[in-house]
Design a protein around this motif. Structure first.
Motif, mmCIF file in Angstrom:
data_model
loop_
_atom_site.group_PDB
_atom_site.id
_atom_site.type_symbol
_atom_site.label_atom_id
_atom_site.label_comp_id
_atom_site.label_asym_id
_atom_site.label_seq_id
_atom_site.Cartn_x
_atom_site.Cartn_y
_atom_site.Cartn_z
ATOM 1 N N MET A 68 0.831 -1.202 0.000
ATOM 2 C CA MET A 68 0.000 0.000 0.000
ATOM 3 C C MET A 68 0.870 1.259 0.000
ATOM 4 S SD MET A 68 -3.179 -0.974 -0.073
ATOM 5 C CE MET A 68 -4.050 0.469 0.535
ATOM 6 N N ASN A 69 1.918 1.248 0.800
ATOM 7 C CA ASN A 69 2.832 2.398 0.830
ATOM 8 C C ASN A 69 3.538 2.580 -0.519
ATOM 9 O OD1 ASN A 69 2.158 2.890 3.504
ATOM 10 N ND2 ASN A 69 3.849 1.631 4.295
ATOM 11 N N SER A 106 1.076 4.052 -2.957
ATOM 12 C CA SER A 106 0.904 5.490 -2.718
ATOM 13 C C SER A 106 2.106 6.275 -3.229
ATOM 14 C CB SER A 106 0.700 5.748 -1.223
ATOM 15 O OG SER A 106 -0.443 5.080 -0.748
ATOM 16 N N ARG A 107 3.301 5.764 -2.986
ATOM 17 C CA ARG A 107 4.505 6.427 -3.455
ATOM 18 C C ARG A 107 4.547 6.462 -4.981
ATOM 19 N NH1 ARG A 107 9.343 3.523 -1.107
ATOM 20 N NH2 ARG A 107 8.144 4.039 0.781
ATOM 21 N N GLU A 125 1.948 6.396 -6.977
ATOM 22 C CA GLU A 125 0.943 7.362 -7.443
ATOM 23 C C GLU A 125 1.462 8.789 -7.326
ATOM 24 O OE1 GLU A 125 -2.408 6.463 -5.041
ATOM 25 O OE2 GLU A 125 -3.086 4.777 -6.291
ATOM 26 N N LEU A 126 2.140 9.098 -6.225
ATOM 27 C CA LEU A 126 2.717 10.437 -6.058
ATOM 28 C C LEU A 126 3.774 10.714 -7.125
ATOM 29 C CD1 LEU A 126 2.916 13.051 -4.389
ATOM 30 C CD2 LEU A 126 4.583 11.863 -2.913
ATOM 31 N N GLU A 153 -1.635 -3.031 -7.530
ATOM 32 C CA GLU A 153 -3.073 -3.221 -7.341
ATOM 33 C C GLU A 153 -3.460 -4.690 -7.502
ATOM 34 O OE1 GLU A 153 -4.814 -0.644 -10.157
ATOM 35 O OE2 GLU A 153 -4.472 1.202 -8.993
#
Length: 520
Positions: free
Chosen positions: A214-215, A218-219, A221-222, A351
């Motif tokens: 998950m981290n 998120s990274r 996506e950023l 995902e």
């Protein structure tokens, strides 16, 4: 004689007097026969050994035992194993029992089994009720020495068989638990390999890495947003360079400065550069924006003055410079597009792994549950195996429940059979009963008329005169001879009885000594 006539007491007395000789002789013969049987029946001696069932010396709370049956059940089991055909035949051959050649092998074994007696000794135990604490092993034989020897042999067999049985049971238990532990160990190793292979095959979707994925998502996506912003900025810069290239081709190229950046306030500017800058700013901001308003004022000021700066270089040189910048911008756009594709692929992978994690977790939970169950069974069976080994050592060192010889077999001094006194007493009962039965039988076959009453009943008429029987000299002599013969027979019978008592029961001097000692 009519059937309604009944003998009177006088008739019975007359019959007894008449049949006194027959009654006496038959009673004497029966009594003599019973006494002879009592004296002539060979004596049977019995030797007995007592075996104590001793409880476990070490407390069961510290070391458990594998005994699950009661003492009487174990005694019966050991008795069956001791009294096998092989053991009994060995005892028969060793002590030369049953020398009668007419007996078959099976008959000898049956007689030996009947002569062996195993008798449990019970007592009341609190919390258990009646419990067997010891048992007797006995053997009967005509010779006291043989009875003792065979009983010694049987006691030894019982003791050895008990130790052998308990040791074998402990060994079998240990061996069985060891085999089961090895099987469970192999099964546990197989499950561990399956678990390791499963984790290796789904290393990127393991539940424990869910937070990390998950981290990382998120990274990514950023980072994708940052690359996308740079990508859009590069596309805008490319559109600006395309406008600048159009201006350069028209002969309105700038003299100096960077086409990708607006010129600073202190640098010389021309009208074409300001117009290009104005067009670029309009693509990014509205007309009311301060930068757009400032550039627009400069353009208006130059147009109002009427003195634009001359072109410092040729059109081809400006166009080449703009094309070089456009090529660099295109390469940057391509690089950023590749980064976006890579980041998109990476995010899709994250995902997919996140979506796959629940299914992987389900399979992993199943494998972990099987592994934990197998491990618990393995640890449990190993603990039982250790307990079985301790129990085996306990049995080998004879510290568990055991059979202990409490009273060894002794040489029997007196026979247990036959009970000569009871046989003689039975003779005293049978002698008069047998004589009376013989007299009754003789009277049933005798059709004589007894007395006046029987005669009146037979004739149906009254008897006027009855003459008694008159003995002749011959009758008196015959009765005297019978009396003398009976006395002689009684004396001979008494002598025979004394001889039999002396030979088969007890010497007469010893018997006389015992008899006189009771009245001394």
């Amino acid at each position: 004689m009519k059937s309604d006539y009944e003998l009177s007491l006088r008739d019975y007395i007359a019959i007894i007097k008449e049949r006194a000789l027959v009654l006496g002789v038959s009673a004497a013969v029966i009594l003599a026969a019973t006494v002879a049987v009592a004296l002539m029946v060979p004596p049977i001696y019995q030797s007995t050994g007592t075996i104590l069932v001793e409880s476990q010396q070490i407390p069961p709370e510290l070391v458990s035992t594998n005994t699950t049956t009661f003492a009487d059940e174990r005694i019966e089991l050991i008795r069956q194993r001791v009294m096998t055909r092989e053991n009994l035949l060995r005892i028969i051959d060793k002590y030369s029992l049953f020398a009668d050649k007419r007996l078959s092998e099976g008959d000898k074994i049956d007689q030996l089994r009947n002569a062996i007696v195993v008798e449990p000794l019970t007592t009341f135990v609190r919390g258990r009720g009646e419990a067997t604490v010891a048992f007797n092993v006995s053997f009967e034989h005509r010779q006291p020495e043989v009875a003792k020897q065979v009983t010694d042999e049987l006691v030894t067999l019982f003791l050895n068989e008990n130790l052998k049985q308990r040791t074998e049971r402990a060994n079998e238990t240990t061996e069985f638990l060891t085999q089961e532990a090895d099987k469970l160990g192999a099964e546990l190793a197989s499950l561990e390999n399956q678990l390791a292979d499963f984790k290796q095959a789904h290393a990127n979707a393991l539940p424990e890495h869910q937070t990390l994925r998950m981290n990382m998502l998120s990274r990514s996506e950023l980072e994708f947003r940052e690359v996308d912003r740079d990508y859009k900025a590069a596309q805008e810069e490319l559109r600006y360079l395309e406008l600048e290239l159009s201006a350069a081709n028209a002969g309105l190229a700038t003299k100096t400065g960077d086409a990708a950046r607006p010129a600073s306030a202190d640098q010389p500017q021309d009208l074409a550069s300001l117009k290009a800058e104005y067009a670029r700013l309009l693509t990014r901001y509205k007309e009311a924006h301060p930068d757009v308003v400032a550039v627009k004022r400069k353009i208006q000021a130059l147009e109002a003055s009427g003195n634009p700066t001359a072109v410092a270089s040729t059109v081809s040189l400006d166009a080449a410079r703009v094309r070089a910048k456009m090529s660099a911008a295109q390469e940057r756009i391509t690089s950023l597009a590749d980064q976006k594709r890579e980041l998109t692929k990476k995010m899709e992978g994250y995902e997919a792994e996140i979506l796959e994690a629940p299914q992987v977790e389900r399979g992993l939970v199943t494998l972990m549950r099987d592994h934990d169950n197998a491990r618990k069974k393995y640890e449990e069976i190993r603990a039982k195996e250790m307990g079985a080994k301790i129990t085996e050592s306990l049995e080998q060192e004879n510290k568990a429940e055991r059979f202990v010889l409490l009273e060894p077999p002794l040489m029997p001094e007196k026979p247990i059979k036959p009970n000569r006194k009871k046989i003689a007493a039975l003779g005293l009962v049978l002698a008069p009963a047998g004589g009376g039965a013989l007299v009754v039988l003789l009277e049933l076959f005798n059709q004589r008329v007894r007395g006046v009453g029987a005669l009146e009943n037979l004739l149906g008429k009254r008897v006027l005169v009855a003459l008694p029987y008159i003995d002749t000299r011959a009758d008196v002599a015959r009765r005297k001879r019978w009396r003398n013969g009976l006395i002689v027979a009684a004396l001979v019978l008494a002598a025979i009885l004394l001889v039999l008592i002396h030979l088969f029961y007890m010497p007469l001097d010893v018997l006389l000594l015992k008899f006189t000692s009771k009245f001394a």
